[in-house]
Design a protein around this motif. Structure first.
Motif, PDB file in Angstrom:
ATOM      1  N   PHE A  11       3.667   9.444 -19.102  1.00  0.00           N
ATOM      2  CA  PHE A  11       2.971  10.435 -18.452  1.00  0.00           C
ATOM      3  C   PHE A  11       1.498  10.258 -19.196  1.00  0.00           C
ATOM      4  O   PHE A  11       1.059   9.501 -20.218  1.00  0.00           O
ATOM      5  N   SER A  12       0.396  10.695 -18.810  1.00  0.00           N
ATOM      6  CA  SER A  12      -0.725  11.081 -19.120  1.00  0.00           C
ATOM      7  C   SER A  12      -1.469  12.419 -18.818  1.00  0.00           C
ATOM      8  O   SER A  12      -1.240  12.899 -17.802  1.00  0.00           O
ATOM      9  N   GLY A  13      -2.315  12.798 -19.714  1.00  0.00           N
ATOM     10  CA  GLY A  13      -3.193  13.926 -19.101  1.00  0.00           C
ATOM     11  C   GLY A  13      -2.167  15.322 -19.106  1.00  0.00           C
ATOM     12  O   GLY A  13      -2.799  16.368 -20.007  1.00  0.00           O
ATOM     13  N   LYS A  14      -1.310  15.437 -18.695  1.00  0.00           N
ATOM     14  CA  LYS A  14      -0.447  16.623 -18.940  1.00  0.00           C
ATOM     15  C   LYS A  14       1.032  16.168 -18.762  1.00  0.00           C
ATOM     16  O   LYS A  14       1.494  14.952 -18.029  1.00  0.00           O
ATOM     17  N   TRP A  15       2.001  16.918 -19.062  1.00  0.00           N
ATOM     18  CA  TRP A  15       3.423  16.957 -19.089  1.00  0.00           C
ATOM     19  C   TRP A  15       3.949  16.556 -17.565  1.00  0.00           C
ATOM     20  O   TRP A  15       3.404  17.294 -16.834  1.00  0.00           O
ATOM     21  N   GLY A  16       4.396  15.530 -17.409  1.00  0.00           N
ATOM     22  CA  GLY A  16       4.932  15.084 -15.770  1.00  0.00           C
ATOM     23  C   GLY A  16       3.960  14.387 -14.973  1.00  0.00           C
ATOM     24  O   GLY A  16       4.296  13.942 -14.109  1.00  0.00           O
ATOM     25  N   LYS A  17       2.729  14.297 -15.372  1.00  0.00           N
ATOM     26  CA  LYS A  17       1.999  13.674 -14.809  1.00  0.00           C
ATOM     27  C   LYS A  17       1.830  11.988 -15.073  1.00  0.00           C
ATOM     28  O   LYS A  17       1.727  11.520 -16.199  1.00  0.00           O
ATOM     29  N   VAL A  18       2.294  11.070 -13.984  1.00  0.00           N
ATOM     30  CA  VAL A  18       2.684   9.938 -14.151  1.00  0.00           C
ATOM     31  C   VAL A  18       1.292   9.147 -14.428  1.00  0.00           C
ATOM     32  O   VAL A  18       0.193   9.352 -13.896  1.00  0.00           O
TER      33      VAL A  18
END
Ligand SMILES: Cc1cc2nc3c(=O)[nH]c(=O)nc-3n(C[C@H](O)[C@H](O)[C@H](O)COP(=O)(O)O)c2cc1C
Length: 206
Positions: free
Chosen positions: A191-198
Protein backbone atom coordinates in the motif's frame (compact mmCIF):
# COMPACT_ATOMS: atom_id res chain seq x y z
CA UNK A 1 17.96 -35.36 -4.68
CA UNK A 2 14.27 -35.06 -5.55
CA UNK A 3 13.60 -33.62 -8.96
CA UNK A 4 10.42 -31.96 -7.75
CA UNK A 5 10.59 -28.28 -8.62
CA UNK A 6 7.98 -25.85 -7.40
CA UNK A 7 9.45 -22.67 -8.82
CA UNK A 8 7.58 -19.52 -7.85
CA UNK A 9 5.55 -17.86 -10.59
CA UNK A 10 6.49 -14.24 -10.09
CA UNK A 11 5.27 -10.85 -11.26
CA UNK A 12 8.80 -9.44 -11.03
CA UNK A 13 12.22 -11.12 -11.15
CA UNK A 14 13.50 -12.58 -7.86
CA UNK A 15 16.66 -14.44 -6.91
CA UNK A 16 16.64 -18.13 -7.80
CA UNK A 17 17.27 -19.17 -4.19
CA UNK A 18 14.02 -17.50 -3.16
CA UNK A 19 12.05 -18.66 -6.17
CA UNK A 20 13.10 -22.30 -5.83
CA UNK A 21 12.74 -22.62 -2.04
CA UNK A 22 9.69 -24.48 -0.84
CA UNK A 23 8.63 -26.47 2.21
CA UNK A 24 8.61 -30.22 1.54
CA UNK A 25 7.25 -32.87 3.88
CA UNK A 26 9.20 -35.68 2.22
CA UNK A 27 12.88 -35.92 3.08
CA UNK A 28 15.56 -38.22 1.71
CA UNK A 29 16.95 -40.95 3.97
CA UNK A 30 20.31 -39.24 4.08
CA UNK A 31 22.00 -37.38 6.91
CA UNK A 32 23.10 -33.78 6.62
CA UNK A 33 26.82 -33.13 6.77
CA UNK A 34 27.67 -31.41 10.09
CA UNK A 35 29.56 -28.63 8.29
CA UNK A 36 26.49 -27.84 6.18
CA UNK A 37 24.30 -27.81 9.27
CA UNK A 38 26.75 -25.46 10.88
CA UNK A 39 26.50 -23.15 7.85
CA UNK A 40 22.73 -22.97 8.30
CA UNK A 41 23.06 -21.67 11.84
CA UNK A 42 25.91 -19.41 10.82
CA UNK A 43 23.54 -17.89 8.24
CA UNK A 44 20.88 -17.46 10.92
CA UNK A 45 23.49 -15.76 13.09
CA UNK A 46 23.92 -13.00 10.53
CA UNK A 47 20.26 -12.03 10.31
CA UNK A 48 19.36 -8.46 11.17
CA UNK A 49 17.65 -7.89 14.53
CA UNK A 50 16.25 -5.07 16.60
CA UNK A 51 19.12 -3.37 18.52
CA UNK A 52 21.22 -6.29 17.26
CA UNK A 53 19.64 -8.17 20.16
CA UNK A 54 19.89 -11.54 18.32
CA UNK A 55 17.03 -12.95 20.40
CA UNK A 56 17.20 -16.41 18.81
CA UNK A 57 18.13 -19.77 20.24
CA UNK A 58 17.92 -23.01 18.26
CA UNK A 59 17.63 -26.42 19.91
CA UNK A 60 18.75 -29.04 17.40
CA UNK A 61 18.35 -32.80 17.22
CA UNK A 62 19.91 -35.04 14.58
CA UNK A 63 19.16 -38.70 13.97
CA UNK A 64 22.80 -39.47 14.87
CA UNK A 65 21.76 -38.67 18.45
CA UNK A 66 18.36 -40.37 18.66
CA UNK A 67 17.55 -39.24 22.20
CA UNK A 68 18.14 -35.58 21.42
CA UNK A 69 16.24 -36.00 18.15
CA UNK A 70 13.22 -37.47 19.91
CA UNK A 71 13.17 -34.73 22.50
CA UNK A 72 12.73 -32.14 19.74
CA UNK A 73 10.25 -34.24 17.74
CA UNK A 74 8.12 -34.71 20.88
CA UNK A 75 7.57 -30.94 20.95
CA UNK A 76 5.78 -30.99 17.59
CA UNK A 77 2.02 -31.56 17.30
CA UNK A 78 1.08 -35.05 16.15
CA UNK A 79 0.37 -34.05 12.56
CA UNK A 80 3.78 -32.47 12.19
CA UNK A 81 5.49 -35.42 13.86
CA UNK A 82 3.86 -37.72 11.31
CA UNK A 83 5.92 -36.31 8.44
CA UNK A 84 8.79 -34.46 10.18
CA UNK A 85 10.08 -37.76 11.56
CA UNK A 86 11.47 -38.49 8.08
CA UNK A 87 13.77 -35.45 8.31
CA UNK A 88 17.28 -36.25 9.56
CA UNK A 89 17.41 -32.98 11.51
CA UNK A 90 14.74 -31.28 13.57
CA UNK A 91 15.00 -28.07 15.53
CA UNK A 92 13.05 -25.69 17.67
CA UNK A 93 13.49 -21.94 17.53
CA UNK A 94 13.20 -20.09 20.81
CA UNK A 95 12.86 -16.34 21.40
CA UNK A 96 14.44 -14.35 24.18
CA UNK A 97 11.60 -12.00 25.08
CA UNK A 98 13.51 -9.16 26.76
CA UNK A 99 16.46 -7.07 25.58
CA UNK A 100 19.77 -7.70 27.32
CA UNK A 101 20.78 -4.03 27.19
CA UNK A 102 17.83 -2.64 29.18
CA UNK A 103 15.64 -5.54 30.32
CA UNK A 104 12.64 -4.13 28.42
CA UNK A 105 10.25 -6.35 26.45
CA UNK A 106 11.48 -6.84 22.89
CA UNK A 107 8.39 -6.32 20.74
CA UNK A 108 10.31 -7.68 17.78
CA UNK A 109 11.65 -10.85 19.36
CA UNK A 110 9.45 -13.24 17.34
CA UNK A 111 9.98 -11.10 14.25
CA UNK A 112 13.76 -11.44 14.61
CA UNK A 113 13.61 -15.17 15.27
CA UNK A 114 11.56 -15.45 12.07
CA UNK A 115 14.14 -13.41 10.17
CA UNK A 116 16.90 -15.71 11.40
CA UNK A 117 14.87 -18.76 10.37
CA UNK A 118 14.22 -17.25 6.94
CA UNK A 119 17.95 -16.60 6.49
CA UNK A 120 18.64 -20.21 7.47
CA UNK A 121 16.16 -21.48 4.85
CA UNK A 122 17.86 -19.51 2.07
CA UNK A 123 21.28 -20.85 3.09
CA UNK A 124 19.75 -24.33 3.08
CA UNK A 125 18.46 -23.82 -0.45
CA UNK A 126 21.94 -22.72 -1.55
CA UNK A 127 23.35 -25.99 -0.15
CA UNK A 128 20.74 -28.21 -1.81
CA UNK A 129 18.92 -28.76 1.49
CA UNK A 130 15.26 -28.25 2.25
CA UNK A 131 13.62 -26.73 5.32
CA UNK A 132 10.03 -26.94 6.52
CA UNK A 133 9.05 -24.62 9.36
CA UNK A 134 6.19 -25.43 11.72
CA UNK A 135 3.97 -23.33 13.92
CA UNK A 136 2.37 -26.55 15.14
CA UNK A 137 4.48 -27.13 18.22
CA UNK A 138 3.79 -27.54 21.93
CA UNK A 139 5.62 -24.60 23.56
CA UNK A 140 4.87 -25.64 27.15
CA UNK A 141 6.00 -29.20 26.48
CA UNK A 142 9.21 -27.77 25.00
CA UNK A 143 9.66 -25.67 28.13
CA UNK A 144 9.31 -28.78 30.25
CA UNK A 145 11.48 -31.11 28.14
CA UNK A 146 14.35 -28.67 27.64
CA UNK A 147 14.03 -26.57 30.77
CA UNK A 148 13.43 -23.40 28.76
CA UNK A 149 13.60 -20.65 31.38
CA UNK A 150 11.12 -17.86 32.01
CA UNK A 151 11.70 -14.97 29.63
CA UNK A 152 12.15 -17.32 26.68
CA UNK A 153 9.47 -18.91 24.51
CA UNK A 154 9.52 -21.64 21.87
CA UNK A 155 8.50 -20.12 18.54
CA UNK A 156 8.54 -22.76 15.79
CA UNK A 157 9.65 -26.19 14.74
CA UNK A 158 12.04 -26.71 11.84
CA UNK A 159 12.62 -29.86 9.78
CA UNK A 160 15.83 -29.97 7.75
CA UNK A 161 17.19 -32.47 5.26
CA UNK A 162 17.78 -33.32 1.65
CA UNK A 163 14.53 -33.25 -0.34
CA UNK A 164 12.81 -36.62 -0.70
CA UNK A 165 10.20 -38.15 -2.98
CA UNK A 166 6.48 -37.35 -2.69
CA UNK A 167 5.54 -41.01 -3.18
CA UNK A 168 7.12 -41.88 0.17
CA UNK A 169 4.49 -39.82 1.98
CA UNK A 170 1.17 -41.13 3.31
CA UNK A 171 -1.64 -40.70 0.75
CA UNK A 172 -3.24 -37.61 2.31
CA UNK A 173 0.07 -35.71 2.11
CA UNK A 174 0.97 -36.60 -1.48
CA UNK A 175 -1.30 -34.08 -3.17
CA UNK A 176 -0.21 -30.98 -1.21
CA UNK A 177 3.41 -32.05 -1.75
CA UNK A 178 3.12 -31.75 -5.52
CA UNK A 179 0.61 -28.87 -5.68
CA UNK A 180 1.93 -25.61 -7.08
CA UNK A 181 2.90 -22.93 -4.57
CA UNK A 182 0.44 -20.07 -4.27
CA UNK A 183 0.70 -16.50 -3.12
CA UNK A 184 -1.55 -13.46 -2.84
CA UNK A 185 -1.00 -10.78 -5.48
CA UNK A 186 1.40 -7.90 -4.72
CA UNK A 187 -1.45 -5.41 -4.97
CA UNK A 188 -3.17 -7.04 -2.01
CA UNK A 189 -0.43 -6.13 0.46
CA UNK A 190 1.72 -3.29 -0.85
CA UNK A 191 0.00 0.00 0.00
CA UNK A 192 0.93 3.65 -0.13
CA UNK A 193 -0.70 6.87 1.02
CA UNK A 194 -3.33 5.20 3.17
CA UNK A 195 -4.48 1.80 4.34
CA UNK A 196 -5.72 -0.28 1.44
CA UNK A 197 -4.52 2.07 -1.32
CA UNK A 198 -2.48 -0.01 -3.72
CA UNK A 199 1.03 1.38 -4.20
CA UNK A 200 1.77 2.61 -7.73
CA UNK A 201 4.84 0.36 -7.92
CA UNK A 202 2.54 -2.65 -7.89
CA UNK A 203 -0.08 -1.26 -10.23
CA UNK A 204 -2.05 1.18 -8.07
CA UNK A 205 -3.13 4.59 -9.34
CA UNK A 206 -0.49 7.30 -8.66
C1 LIG B 1 5.82 -19.86 10.98
C2 LIG B 1 5.37 -21.00 10.08
C3 LIG B 1 4.53 -21.96 10.58
C4 LIG B 1 4.18 -23.07 9.80
N1 LIG B 1 3.46 -24.10 10.35
C5 LIG B 1 3.35 -25.26 9.68
C6 LIG B 1 2.87 -26.43 10.34
O1 LIG B 1 2.60 -26.43 11.55
N2 LIG B 1 2.74 -27.57 9.61
C7 LIG B 1 3.08 -27.63 8.27
O2 LIG B 1 2.95 -28.70 7.68
N3 LIG B 1 3.56 -26.54 7.63
C8 LIG B 1 3.73 -25.36 8.30
N4 LIG B 1 4.29 -24.26 7.69
C9 LIG B 1 4.65 -24.31 6.25
C10 LIG B 1 3.72 -23.42 5.45
O3 LIG B 1 2.47 -24.06 5.32
C11 LIG B 1 4.35 -23.11 4.08
O4 LIG B 1 5.52 -22.36 4.28
C12 LIG B 1 3.38 -22.33 3.20
O5 LIG B 1 2.29 -23.13 2.82
C13 LIG B 1 4.05 -21.84 1.94
O6 LIG B 1 4.62 -22.90 1.23
P1 LIG B 1 6.15 -22.87 0.76
O7 LIG B 1 6.99 -22.66 2.00
O8 LIG B 1 6.37 -24.22 0.14
O9 LIG B 1 6.30 -21.76 -0.22
C14 LIG B 1 4.63 -23.15 8.45
C15 LIG B 1 5.46 -22.15 7.94
C16 LIG B 1 5.85 -21.09 8.74
C17 LIG B 1 6.79 -20.05 8.19
Amino acid sequence: MSGLKKTATTSAPIHGLIGERWSPRAFADRSVEPEKLRSLFEAARWAASSYNGQPWIFIVGTKDHPEDYKRVLDCFVEFNQSWAKSAPVVALSVAKLKFEHNGEMNRHAFHDVGAAAATLTIQAEALGLAVHQMGGILPEKAREIFGIPEGYEAVAGIAIGYPGEAHTLPDHLKEPEVAPRERKALNSFVFSGKWGKVAPIVGGKP
